[in-house]
Design an enzyme around this catalytic site. Structure first.
Site, PDB file in Angstrom:
ATOM      1  NE  ARG A 114      -1.911  -2.096   3.333  1.00 24.01           N
ATOM      2  CZ  ARG A 114      -2.393  -3.025   4.143  1.00 24.01           C
ATOM      3  NH1 ARG A 114      -3.663  -3.318   4.112  1.00 24.01           N
ATOM      4  NH2 ARG A 114      -1.618  -3.658   4.999  1.00 24.01           N
TER       5      ARG A 114
ATOM      6  NE  ARG B 202       5.910 -11.533   1.631  1.00 24.52           N
ATOM      7  CZ  ARG B 202       5.399 -11.289   2.827  1.00 24.52           C
ATOM      8  NH1 ARG B 202       5.676 -12.069   3.815  1.00 24.52           N
ATOM      9  NH2 ARG B 202       4.607 -10.266   3.040  1.00 24.52           N
TER      10      ARG B 202
ATOM     11  NE  ARG C 130       8.783  -0.595  12.740  1.00 23.62           N
ATOM     12  CZ  ARG C 130       7.776   0.223  12.434  1.00 23.62           C
ATOM     13  NH1 ARG C 130       7.986   1.259  11.633  1.00 23.62           N
ATOM     14  NH2 ARG C 130       6.581   0.022  12.943  1.00 23.62           N
TER      15      ARG C 130
ATOM     16  CD  GLU D 179      13.213   4.915  14.897  1.00 24.41           C
ATOM     17  OE1 GLU D 179      12.159   4.938  15.576  1.00 24.41           O
ATOM     18  OE2 GLU D 179      13.222   4.749  13.678  1.00 24.41           O
TER      19      GLU D 179
ATOM     20  CG  HIS E  68       9.641   6.374  13.267  1.00 24.72           C
ATOM     21  ND1 HIS E  68      10.059   5.157  13.711  1.00 24.72           N
ATOM     22  CD2 HIS E  68       8.511   6.120  12.562  1.00 24.72           C
ATOM     23  CE1 HIS E  68       9.229   4.208  13.294  1.00 24.72           C
ATOM     24  NE2 HIS E  68       8.278   4.780  12.584  1.00 24.72           N
ATOM     25  CB  ILE E  69       7.820  12.583  11.262  1.00 23.50           C
ATOM     26  CG1 ILE E  69       8.774  12.890  10.088  1.00 23.50           C
ATOM     27  CG2 ILE E  69       8.356  13.128  12.572  1.00 23.50           C
ATOM     28  CD1 ILE E  69       8.641  14.294   9.558  1.00 23.50           C
ATOM     29  N   GLY E  70       6.924   9.441   9.642  1.00 22.53           N
ATOM     30  CA  GLY E  70       6.238   8.992   8.414  1.00 22.53           C
ATOM     31  C   GLY E  70       4.763   9.331   8.372  1.00 22.53           C
TER      32      GLY E  70
HETATM   33  C1  DGY Z   1       3.946   2.565  11.888  1.00 25.39           C
HETATM   34  O1  DGY Z   1       2.758   2.853  11.798  1.00 25.39           O
HETATM   35  O2  DGY Z   1       4.364   1.395  11.841  1.00 25.39           O
HETATM   36  C2  DGY Z   1       4.906   3.688  12.092  1.00 25.39           C
HETATM   37  O3  DGY Z   1       6.178   3.361  11.680  1.00 25.39           O
HETATM   38  C3  DGY Z   1       4.927   4.111  13.538  1.00 25.39           C
HETATM   39  O4  DGY Z   1       5.481   3.106  14.309  1.00 25.39           O
END
Ligand code: DGY
Length: 327
Positions: free
Chosen positions: A156, A178, A238, A267, A286-288
């Site tokens: 996604r 995969r 990650r 982190e 880590h602000i995705g």
């Molecule tokens: C997620 O939703 O997996 C983000 O990386 C936050 O941990």
């Protein structure tokens, strides 16, 4: 009244939803991670856990918290969860897929462009008072137009990034998964490659796989060595998927050209990390998925999942549906 433990302050709407559904909420508001044994103690007297942040839901935790009727993660990733243990203790667990795909793909796109144009480093040169005169040969970046975007894990989030890259820069899309993604092949002309072919052909390589035993440390000296010298490596999945020392060496030796990271290992990243001083590197904390809209949707989804679990219904986004067979 039955109680739900929420391990960070989340949106008021999500908390109100849980409360209006007839449950009391306990919210952990301290600005620090919760040690596992403290979390186990906090879970006493609670029937549901809404877990936000890096809480380890492993055998030790689950064997001590068998009384939980459900655990709702407010994240799409569930690498901190031992699903076999959850199944054996009969605890359903949910995550928050889909609602964060666009925001996370935006972060990958942001890093791709920021690295290509050295944006973070340029910002720092101004702050250091080094913007002095126009040198037409200095600080040159790379253009993305017509280049090849390689996506490892065209699910996604990877698909959203591929769509943006195609629309903005007519990038050629190649991927390794995969399973084949026929939708992406049809819509975007995406080409399926082996992992080694993906390494060899990508100008930008963006990682969108889960952290598993197979993907841990996948990007190491060997993998970077197979990439193009102009390649940009992007990781918003990650931090443990890339080997940080090998990445640093690959950048220092010109094995690859640049890197954009929204995730690091560990982190938070240490402020003296040499990656932070490099011209072709951009790092984010880590602000995705960190937009108001997305965090609201994630919180609400997690709230709906925990309420479903407490009502004895199947959690809509359950990640271990097999648990219901044994209940
Ligand atoms: C997620 O939703 O997996 C983000 O990386 C936050 O941990």
């Amino acid at each position: 009244m039955e109680k739900v433990l929420v391990t960070r302050r989340i949106s008021d709407n999500a908390l109100a939803f849980i409360q209006k559904s007839g449950y009391e909420t306990t919210i952990y508001t301290e600005i620090k991670n919760i040690a596992q044994n403290d979390l186990i103690k906090m879970c006493e007297g609670h029937v549901g856990l809404l877990s936000v942040g890096p809480n380890k839901i492993d055998e030790h935790f689950l064997s001590s918290c068998k009384h939980l009727k459900g655990i709702a993660l407010m994240s799409v990733g569930y690498d901190k969860v031992d699903l076999d243990a959850a199944n054996s203790y009969g605890v359903p667990i949910s995550n928050t897929p889909d609602v964060l795909s666009e925001a996370t793909a935006d972060t990958a796109f942001l890093l791709m462009l920021a690295v290509a144009r050295k944006a973070f480093f340029m910002h720092k040169t101004i702050a250091r008072g080094e913007w002095q005169f126009f040198n037409p040969m200095q600080y040159l970046g790379q253009e993305l137009h017509g280049k090849t975007l390689g996506v490892l894990g065209l699910g996604r989030i990877g698909l959203e990034l591929a769509k943006k890259a195609k629309a903005a820069y007519h990038m050629n899309i190649v991927y390794h998964n995969r399973n084949r993604n026929e939708q992406a092949e049809r819509q975007l002309g995406a080409k399926y490659l082996t992992f080694d072919e993906l390494l060899a052909q990508s100008d930008v390589l963006s990682v969108h796989v889960n952290l598993t035993n197979e993907t841990k440390g996948l990007f190491d000296k060997n993998a970077f060595g197979k990439m193009k010298p102009n390649a940009i490596f992007i990781n918003t999945a990650r931090g443990a998927i890339h080997h940080e020392e090998d990445l640093l060496a690959a950048l220092q030796h010109g094995t690859i050209w640049g890197a954009g990271l929204d995730v690091t290992n560990p982190e938070p990243m240490d402020k003296n990390n040499p990656l932070l001083d490099m011209e072709n590197v951009c790092v984010l904390p880590h602000i995705g998925s960190a937009t108001e809209e997305t965090r609201e949707k994630m919180a609400m989804m997690a709230a709906q999942n925990i309420v479903a679990a407490l009502r004895g219904e199947q959690m809509p986004q359950v990640i271990n549906p097999e648990v219901y067979e044994s209940l």
